[in-house]
Scaffold this motif. Structure first.
Motif, PDB file in Angstrom:
ATOM      1  N   LEU A 129      53.528  51.617  39.345  1.00 16.32           N
ATOM      2  CA  LEU A 129      54.216  52.101  38.151  1.00 16.32           C
ATOM      3  C   LEU A 129      55.286  51.118  37.700  1.00 16.32           C
ATOM      4  N   LEU A 130      56.066  50.553  38.645  1.00 21.29           N
ATOM      5  CA  LEU A 130      57.093  49.580  38.272  1.00 21.29           C
ATOM      6  C   LEU A 130      56.474  48.311  37.713  1.00 21.29           C
ATOM      7  N   ASN A 131      55.354  47.902  38.316  1.00 29.38           N
ATOM      8  CA  ASN A 131      54.679  46.702  37.815  1.00 29.38           C
ATOM      9  C   ASN A 131      54.136  46.940  36.418  1.00 29.38           C
ATOM     10  N   ARG A 132      53.640  48.166  36.158  1.00 29.42           N
ATOM     11  CA  ARG A 132      53.116  48.477  34.821  1.00 29.42           C
ATOM     12  C   ARG A 132      54.232  48.452  33.787  1.00 29.42           C
ATOM     13  N   MET A 133      55.438  48.870  34.155  1.00 29.65           N
ATOM     14  CA  MET A 133      56.537  48.901  33.205  1.00 29.65           C
ATOM     15  C   MET A 133      57.158  47.523  32.990  1.00 29.65           C
ATOM     16  N   ASP A 134      57.169  46.668  34.035  1.00 24.00           N
ATOM     17  CA  ASP A 134      57.843  45.376  33.926  1.00 24.00           C
ATOM     18  C   ASP A 134      56.921  44.266  33.428  1.00 24.00           C
ATOM     19  N   ASN A 135      55.655  44.329  33.798  1.00 20.63           N
ATOM     20  CA  ASN A 135      54.728  43.237  33.464  1.00 20.63           C
ATOM     21  C   ASN A 135      54.071  43.531  32.131  1.00 20.63           C
ATOM     22  N   PRO A 136      54.332  42.732  31.073  1.00 18.03           N
ATOM     23  CA  PRO A 136      53.679  43.003  29.771  1.00 18.03           C
ATOM     24  C   PRO A 136      52.189  42.724  29.799  1.00 18.03           C
ATOM     25  N   ASP A 137      51.702  41.875  30.754  1.00 15.70           N
ATOM     26  CA  ASP A 137      50.273  41.559  30.829  1.00 15.70           C
ATOM     27  C   ASP A 137      49.557  42.414  31.857  1.00 15.70           C
ATOM     28  N   PHE A 138      50.141  43.542  32.221  1.00 19.69           N
ATOM     29  CA  PHE A 138      49.511  44.378  33.242  1.00 19.69           C
ATOM     30  C   PHE A 138      48.180  44.944  32.767  1.00 19.69           C
ATOM     31  N   TRP A 139      48.062  45.243  31.453  1.00 20.41           N
ATOM     32  CA  TRP A 139      46.846  45.885  30.935  1.00 20.41           C
ATOM     33  C   TRP A 139      45.637  44.977  30.980  1.00 20.41           C
ATOM     34  N   LYS A 140      45.893  43.614  31.040  1.00 15.79           N
ATOM     35  CA  LYS A 140      44.755  42.698  31.097  1.00 15.79           C
ATOM     36  C   LYS A 140      44.739  41.906  32.402  1.00 15.79           C
ATOM     37  N   THR A 141      45.389  42.432  33.419  1.00 19.47           N
ATOM     38  CA  THR A 141      45.427  41.766  34.715  1.00 19.47           C
ATOM     39  C   THR A 141      44.399  42.398  35.633  1.00 19.47           C
ATOM     40  N   VAL A 142      43.625  41.566  36.331  1.00 18.06           N
ATOM     41  CA  VAL A 142      42.615  42.026  37.273  1.00 18.06           C
ATOM     42  C   VAL A 142      42.930  41.422  38.634  1.00 18.06           C
ATOM     43  N   HIS A 143      42.504  42.099  39.653  1.00 13.73           N
ATOM     44  CA  HIS A 143      42.739  41.642  41.020  1.00 13.73           C
ATOM     45  C   HIS A 143      41.450  41.094  41.604  1.00 13.73           C
ATOM     46  N   ASN A 144      41.504  39.827  42.079  1.00 19.91           N
ATOM     47  CA  ASN A 144      40.363  39.170  42.715  1.00 19.91           C
ATOM     48  C   ASN A 144      40.444  39.460  44.204  1.00 19.91           C
ATOM     49  N   LYS A 145      39.581  40.342  44.667  1.00 13.94           N
ATOM     50  CA  LYS A 145      39.601  40.725  46.075  1.00 13.94           C
ATOM     51  C   LYS A 145      39.240  39.547  46.983  1.00 13.94           C
ATOM     52  N   ARG A 146      38.341  38.686  46.496  1.00 19.20           N
ATOM     53  CA  ARG A 146      37.898  37.578  47.354  1.00 19.20           C
ATOM     54  C   ARG A 146      39.014  36.554  47.566  1.00 19.20           C
ATOM     55  N   GLU A 147      39.789  36.272  46.474  1.00 14.80           N
ATOM     56  CA  GLU A 147      40.866  35.298  46.578  1.00 14.80           C
ATOM     57  C   GLU A 147      42.198  35.948  46.926  1.00 14.80           C
ATOM     58  N   GLY A 148      42.289  37.301  46.765  1.00 12.64           N
ATOM     59  CA  GLY A 148      43.517  37.993  47.100  1.00 12.64           C
ATOM     60  C   GLY A 148      44.645  37.718  46.144  1.00 12.64           C
ATOM     61  N   GLU A 149      44.368  37.570  44.827  1.00 12.83           N
ATOM     62  CA  GLU A 149      45.421  37.272  43.866  1.00 12.83           C
ATOM     63  C   GLU A 149      45.107  37.971  42.556  1.00 12.83           C
ATOM     64  N   ASP A 150      46.129  38.135  41.708  1.00 13.84           N
ATOM     65  CA  ASP A 150      46.003  38.772  40.404  1.00 13.84           C
ATOM     66  C   ASP A 150      45.870  37.704  39.342  1.00 13.84           C
ATOM     67  N   LEU A 151      44.946  37.921  38.417  1.00 17.07           N
ATOM     68  CA  LEU A 151      44.691  36.975  37.341  1.00 17.07           C
ATOM     69  C   LEU A 151      44.751  37.706  36.012  1.00 17.07           C
ATOM     70  N   ALA A 152      45.322  37.085  35.006  1.00 16.01           N
ATOM     71  CA  ALA A 152      45.379  37.634  33.650  1.00 16.01           C
ATOM     72  C   ALA A 152      44.242  37.048  32.830  1.00 16.01           C
ATOM     73  N   ILE A 153      43.531  37.904  32.137  1.00 14.62           N
ATOM     74  CA  ILE A 153      42.396  37.461  31.316  1.00 14.62           C
ATOM     75  C   ILE A 153      42.942  36.728  30.098  1.00 14.62           C
ATOM     76  N   PRO A 154      42.444  35.517  29.807  1.00 10.35           N
ATOM     77  CA  PRO A 154      42.929  34.780  28.627  1.00 10.35           C
ATOM     78  C   PRO A 154      42.579  35.508  27.342  1.00 10.35           C
ATOM     79  N   ASP A 155      43.306  35.153  26.273  1.00  5.99           N
ATOM     80  CA  ASP A 155      43.073  35.780  24.968  1.00  5.99           C
ATOM     81  C   ASP A 155      41.703  35.426  24.429  1.00  5.99           C
ATOM     82  N   GLU A 156      41.236  34.195  24.708  1.00  6.44           N
ATOM     83  CA  GLU A 156      39.910  33.813  24.219  1.00  6.44           C
ATOM     84  C   GLU A 156      38.829  34.684  24.852  1.00  6.44           C
TER      85      GLU A 156
END
Length: 695
Positions: A129-156
């Motif tokens: 919930l805190l991450n959703r409120m603080d991170n403006p790119d939370f709605w387009k952020t996905v978690h890569n389970k294989r690499e263990g990191e969060d990535l934001a989808i580019p606008d393109e």
């Protein structure tokens, strides 16, 4: 070596996917592979793609992978983006579930065999919930389970995904409406573009199909192919004492929806001319309320089917159809295949039930106004009638000649001829006149005069007065004056008792007079309902009293009520007793005639609604199995009513003839009817002032 091989083959597959051109049917898959290579969950080799290659040159693949030219998402090379797949894909664990590493502090191994540590700890719902409120790119952020990191989808990539989801072309440079290139000319040519002759294999049976069929036949004959053997059938248990021998199914029976009515000629786009409405019909249809219209459309004519517009009431009709199916309950009904003729009783034909009156014979015309009552003497040679003109007439039955006329002071409501003595009783107003017509046997006439003239003085009783009239020239001998208007009279079969009915009186509605002793008695202290008519039993000391809805039977000897019959009508008007005394018919003002079998029940055995208006009079034939009923519809219905001596057999009631001859007068039709004592003839008196004899 194994890790290097997996790495090389995996990058080869990724490289081949990026070279694949975009297609409308696989846009989503292509976008996922190209735009988010680091978010892929796992990699797998397609079966039969690389494993079947004879030689694999790993050096060539490594050179392509580590070269300066890298493939972009659109399929073109770009020297600026030269990041290798080794930097993008660190984890080289292969196609295994990532849940296996939940209990470890790393998520796999890189190309050099080193552990790849977890860079992000899974937080609880509050951290999300805190991450959703603080991170403006939370709605387009996905978690890569294989690499263990969060990535934001580019606008393109988001733009491409939105185009794919909206069914648009992801490539911005693609023009779906490019001008059509006509590769073939539209001009008709003399020679075809392709004139290859049909091959022979299209006209002969297939050789390989024949071999396949023969192979199957040979296998069946040799026993290599055997049909599936059915296992032993399970025993079926059913209710031994039930009505059905088959076991019942647990699922309910499906009730199909009723089918729609098929369209007619008026719903055609080109209906015949007779189905097209005129301008008056169109205006009438438009001015009529929608609920009262015969149909919700007007037939129209169109030159062709492509000129027919869309039907505007389609959605409304479909909605109403859904409401009908949803709101109207349906249930299964057992449909019986039965011949309607089998439901009708097997009645004999009327021609087999003769004799009965069928046609007019003699017309008696001298009355003015309604003829209220008609009766015949014991032999049937003479009849007596009375009506609205206050004149009592005696007729000769065979010729219709008037033998005598006797003027009475008031309207004559009822006349009855004594079947034992030479006496006629007539009710006029509140007075009952007893006269000797002087017709027939002289000895009988003289004996009747002695009985009537034995009264010499005025005798007053409680409810009436007896007056002697002497030797009157018209034959009047005695009169009995009552306190109320007399509506009906009847003679006992022994000829000595006379029953009188007064409908308007409540305390003294019925009186019984003894003609020989000149006495009167009141059988009831208080009448139960309005009395319509009274009758004597032909052989037993029973007295029948008809009220509006009941027939009460009294025993005159025991002075008690024997039975109470329920007429099942609103207002009874008249009744008649069978000559044997075991059956009774009652007519009513509500157009219904009921037949009572007094040995069977207190309710009617038969109810016949044959007339269209009120029934005025009913009567039985003294000898033949006939009875008649007359009504205000100017008709007299003759019915065959056979009563059997066998008590087990029910009476046979069959209508045989409808007699018509009278005219309506002031909404009245036939008012009185009586059978001939010896012949199958009938007399009818009507409101038109005529009396008819039907033979």
């Amino acid at each position: 070596t194994i890790q290097t091989t997996l790495f090389t083959l995996t990058n080869l597959r990724s490289l081949e996917m990026t070279k694949r051109p975009l297609d409308t049917s696989t846009d989503v898959m292509v976008v996922e592979e190209m735009s988010l290579p680091s978010t892929v969950e796992h990699f797998s080799l397609e079966s039969g793609s690389d494993s079947e290659d004879d030689d694999v040159n790993f050096g060539d693949y490594n050179e392509k992978f580590e070269g300066e030219n890298c493939m972009q998402r659109s399929g073109d090379y770009n020297d600026d983006d030269c990041s290798s797949d080794e930097e993008q894909i660190r984890n080289r664990i292969g196609n295994i579930p990532m849940e296996w590493y939940d209990d470890y502090d790393h998520i796999g191994y890189d190309i050099h065999g080193e552990k790849v540590g977890k860079t992000r700890k899974v937080g609880d719902e509050l951290d999300k919930l805190l991450n959703r409120m603080d991170n403006p790119d939370f709605w387009k952020t996905v978690h890569n389970k294989r690499e263990g990191e969060d990535l934001a989808i580019p606008d393109e990539d988001l733009a491409i995904i939105n185009k794919v989801r909206s069914n648009k072309y992801p490539d911005l440079g693609y023009d779906p409406y490019a001008p059509y290139v006509d590769f073939f000319t539209n001009e008709k040519m003399q020679t075809p573009l392709v004139d290859t002759p049909e091959p022979k294999r299209r006209f002969v049976p297939s050789k390989w199909e024949h071999k396949k069929v023969m192979k199957i036949i040979r296998a069946i004959r040799n026993g290599w192919i055997k049909p599936k053997e059915e296992g032993p059938k399970k025993p079926v248990f059913y209710d031994l004492w039930g009505g059905k021998t088959e076991p019942q199914k647990n699922n309910p029976m499906h009730i199909p929806a009723p089918k729609l009515t098929l369209p007619g000629n008026e719903e055609s786009y080109n209906p015949p001319a007779e189905y097209l409405p005129s301008q008056e019909e169109i205006d009438k249809w438009e001015n009529t309320d929608e609920a009262d219209r015969e149909r919700n459309f007007l037939p129209q004519k169109y030159p062709s089917l492509r000129h027919v517009p869309a039907y505007p009431q389609l959605i409304n009709e479909k909605f109403d159809r859904c409401l009908d199916l949803y709101l109207c309950p349906r249930k299964m009904k057992m449909k019986l295949n039965m011949n309607p003729d089998d439901l009708l009783p097997k009645l004999p034909k009327p021609k087999d039930l003769k004799p009965f009156p069928t046609s007019k014979a003699v017309k008696f015309s001298d009355h003015e106004g309604h003829v209220y009552s008609v009766d015949a003497n014991k032999s049937g040679e003479f009849i007596v009638s009375g009506g609205e003109d206050k004149i009592l007439r005696i007729w000769e039955s065979s010729t219709g000649r008037v033998l005598s006329k006797i003027a009475l002071p008031d309207t004559i409501t009822c006349v009855k001829w004594n079947k034992v003595h030479s006496m006629v009783a007539a009710s006029s107003g509140n007075t009952v006149f007893i006269l000797n017509p002087g017709l027939g046997d002289r000895v009988l006439v003289e004996e009747s005069d002695k009985v009537l003239m034995s009264l010499t003085d005025i005798r007053e009783v409680e409810h009436c007065q007896w007056y002697p009239l002497g030797n009157d020239k018209d034959g009047l001998r005695t009169k009995i004056v009552h306190n109320h208007t007399v509506s009906n009279i009847t003679w006992h079969n022994n000829g000595n008792y006379l029953g009188v009915t007064m409908r308007d009186s409540a305390a003294c509605a019925v009186l019984i007079h003894n003609v020989s002793k000149h006495t009167s008695q009141k059988p009831f202290n208080k009448s139960k309902g309005q009395i319509q008519q009274v009758e004597f039993h032909p052989t037993k000391p029973f007295f029948f009293v008809l009220s509006q809805r009941y027939v009460r039977i009294y025993n005159l000897v025991k002075q008690a009520m024997v039975r109470k019959l329920i007429c099942s009508v609103k207002w009874a008007s008249c009744m008649a007793i069978h000559p044997k005394g075991d059956n009774l018919i009652v007519g009513s003002y509500d157009k219904t005639l009921v037949w009572f079998d007094m040995d069977l029940s207190v309710k009617p055995y038969k109810s016949l609604a044959q007339h269209k208006k009120a029934i005025r009079s009913v009567c039985f034939h003294p000898r033949y199995p006939l009875y008649a009923s007359c009504s205000d519809d100017s008709s007299t219905i003759i019915t065959h009513g056979m009563v059997y001596n066998d008590l087990v057999k029910n009476p046979l009631v069959v209508p045989v003839k409808v007699l018509r001859g009278h005219q309506d007068n002031k909404r009245y039709g036939v008012l009185s009817t009586v059978f001939h004592p010896t012949q199958p003839w009938i007399y009818t008196g009507g409101a038109d002032g005529d009396i008819w004899l039907f033979v």
